[in-house]
Scaffold this motif. Structure first.
Motif, short mmCIF file in Angstrom:
data_model
loop_
_atom_site.label_atom_id
_atom_site.label_comp_id
_atom_site.label_asym_id
_atom_site.label_seq_id
_atom_site.Cartn_x
_atom_site.Cartn_y
_atom_site.Cartn_z
N TRP A 23 90.56 -5.75 -12.97
CA TRP A 23 91.05 -4.65 -12.25
C TRP A 23 91.51 -3.70 -13.30
O TRP A 23 92.72 -3.83 -13.64
CB TRP A 23 91.74 -4.80 -10.76
N ALA A 24 91.00 -2.48 -13.24
CA ALA A 24 91.48 -1.40 -14.43
C ALA A 24 92.15 -0.49 -13.52
O ALA A 24 91.40 0.47 -12.86
CB ALA A 24 90.49 -0.87 -15.19
N VAL A 25 93.53 -0.24 -13.28
CA VAL A 25 94.38 0.68 -12.67
C VAL A 25 94.37 1.72 -13.46
O VAL A 25 95.43 1.60 -14.39
CB VAL A 25 95.45 0.01 -12.12
N LEU A 26 93.69 3.01 -13.19
CA LEU A 26 93.91 4.25 -14.11
C LEU A 26 94.65 5.11 -13.42
O LEU A 26 94.44 5.69 -12.47
CB LEU A 26 92.46 4.80 -14.13
N LYS A 27 96.10 5.11 -13.79
CA LYS A 27 97.30 5.70 -13.12
C LYS A 27 96.84 7.15 -12.87
O LYS A 27 96.96 7.71 -11.90
CB LYS A 27 98.58 5.27 -13.71
N GLU A 28 96.63 8.00 -13.88
CA GLU A 28 96.40 9.48 -13.76
C GLU A 28 95.05 9.81 -13.02
O GLU A 28 95.07 10.67 -12.46
CB GLU A 28 96.07 10.01 -15.32
N ALA A 29 94.13 9.00 -12.81
CA ALA A 29 93.00 9.44 -12.09
C ALA A 29 92.81 8.73 -10.71
O ALA A 29 92.31 8.95 -9.91
CB ALA A 29 91.69 8.52 -12.84
N ASP A 30 94.06 7.88 -10.26
CA ASP A 30 94.28 7.43 -9.03
C ASP A 30 93.01 6.69 -8.57
O ASP A 30 92.58 6.67 -7.46
CB ASP A 30 94.39 8.48 -8.00
N GLU A 31 92.53 5.57 -9.62
CA GLU A 31 91.44 5.05 -9.37
C GLU A 31 91.52 3.61 -10.09
O GLU A 31 92.51 3.30 -10.98
CB GLU A 31 90.21 5.74 -10.01
N VAL A 32 91.15 2.69 -9.34
CA VAL A 32 91.01 1.19 -9.73
C VAL A 32 89.41 0.83 -9.92
O VAL A 32 88.84 1.03 -8.90
CB VAL A 32 91.52 0.26 -8.61
N GLN A 33 89.13 0.48 -10.98
CA GLN A 33 87.82 -0.17 -11.41
C GLN A 33 87.61 -1.50 -11.46
O GLN A 33 88.25 -2.02 -12.20
CB GLN A 33 87.24 0.76 -12.72
N ILE A 34 86.66 -2.14 -10.55
CA ILE A 34 86.52 -3.50 -10.73
C ILE A 34 85.34 -3.83 -11.31
O ILE A 34 84.27 -3.34 -11.35
CB ILE A 34 86.65 -4.18 -9.26
N THR A 35 85.33 -4.63 -12.57
CA THR A 35 84.32 -5.23 -13.46
C THR A 35 84.31 -6.76 -13.35
O THR A 35 85.50 -7.42 -13.20
CB THR A 35 84.20 -4.55 -14.67
N ASP A 36 83.33 -7.24 -13.95
CA ASP A 36 83.20 -8.71 -14.25
C ASP A 36 83.75 -8.92 -15.46
O ASP A 36 83.78 -7.88 -16.46
CB ASP A 36 81.64 -9.31 -14.01
N VAL A 37 84.42 -9.94 -16.00
CA VAL A 37 84.91 -10.16 -17.17
C VAL A 37 83.61 -10.81 -17.96
O VAL A 37 82.91 -11.87 -17.42
CB VAL A 37 86.02 -11.33 -17.02
N GLU A 38 83.37 -10.46 -19.08
CA GLU A 38 82.26 -10.78 -19.80
C GLU A 38 82.63 -11.03 -21.22
O GLU A 38 83.49 -10.27 -22.09
CB GLU A 38 81.21 -9.70 -19.92
N ALA A 39 82.23 -12.13 -21.76
CA ALA A 39 82.61 -12.42 -23.13
C ALA A 39 81.60 -11.85 -24.14
O ALA A 39 80.39 -12.26 -23.94
CB ALA A 39 82.98 -14.06 -23.46
N GLY A 91 81.92 -11.83 -30.79
CA GLY A 91 82.51 -11.32 -31.95
C GLY A 91 83.51 -9.99 -31.16
O GLY A 91 84.10 -9.53 -32.09
N GLY A 92 83.57 -9.79 -30.11
CA GLY A 92 84.08 -8.85 -29.49
C GLY A 92 85.84 -9.43 -29.47
O GLY A 92 86.21 -10.43 -29.44
N ILE A 93 86.52 -8.39 -29.25
CA ILE A 93 88.12 -8.53 -29.14
C ILE A 93 88.40 -8.13 -27.68
O ILE A 93 88.15 -7.22 -27.14
CB ILE A 93 88.85 -7.52 -30.08
N SER A 94 89.01 -9.13 -27.15
CA SER A 94 89.43 -8.94 -25.50
C SER A 94 90.73 -9.30 -25.31
O SER A 94 91.59 -10.20 -26.36
CB SER A 94 88.48 -9.79 -24.65
N PRO A 95 91.70 -9.35 -24.30
CA PRO A 95 92.79 -9.63 -23.88
C PRO A 95 93.11 -11.37 -24.26
O PRO A 95 93.99 -11.76 -24.56
CB PRO A 95 93.34 -9.21 -22.59
#
Length: 185
Positions: free
Chosen positions: A61-77, A80-84
């Motif tokens: 869940w990406a809570v974009l405060k200035e846009a007043d929007e929450v985007q829900i996506t699947d976590v994908e590995a 070679g990528g960098i992720s949390p």
């Protein structure tokens, strides 16, 4: 460094983030943030003044405060990528390593390693990783994009293997009233 972080079950970190638009930009734009990570489940939360990223290891869940929007996506590995979930260990494979001369920041002596991706399709040309020689913990990581911008993350404080509150990795719609929920899964 990899062995040290691989032994952590949970991580709580305060960090600073700085974005530089191009090579001439010496001041950049910055913000502070907090990270909570559960290594076993892949769950995490990253909180900054501009956004919150909350993941239970399956969805994000990406809570974009200035846009007043929450985007829900699947976590994908991505290979070679960098992720949390791999921010402290991503450099184990897929990169060529080059040790550069040590640096000093105040009283802290730093080992400097330059990583270049083996996959030329990556969006970045190199990553500089600086490690506190005394503690073997990451001091900072700077990613150099191919478009000449760069991103720097500095660990201000890190606590390992501390209990994390139940519900830390659960998105609670009630905490974000009035925000539009956009499900992109």
């Amino acid at each position: 460094v990899s062995k040290l972080y691989a032994g952590y079950k949970t991580i709580q970190a305060d960090f600073s983030f700085r974005y530089y638009r191009n090579e001439e930009d010496q001041t950049g734009q910055g913000e502070q943030g907090k990270l909570w990570l559960d290594a076993a489940s892949g769950a995490y939360q990253i909180s900054t003044p501009a956004q919150e990223l909350i993941s239970d290891g399956k969805s994000q869940w990406a809570v974009l405060k200035e846009a007043d929007e929450v985007q829900i996506t699947d976590v994908e590995a991505h290979e070679g990528g960098i992720s949390p979930t791999n921010i402290f260990t991503f450099f184990r494979k897929g990169y060529n390593h080059k040790v550069l001369p040590d640096q000093q920041r105040g009283s802290i002596k730093l080992t400097v390693v330059e990583l270049t991706p083996q996959d030329s399709r990556q969006n970045f040309s190199k990553i500089l990783v600086r490690v506190n020689k005394a503690s073997n913990q990451l001091y900072d990581v700077t990613v150099y994009d191919k478009n000449k911008s760069r991103y720097s993350y500095q660990i201000q404080q890190l606590k390992a293997n501390q209990p994390i509150a139940e519900g830390q990795f659960v998105f609670d719609k009630a905490k974000y009233p009035g925000m539009e929920i956009v499900d992109l899964r």
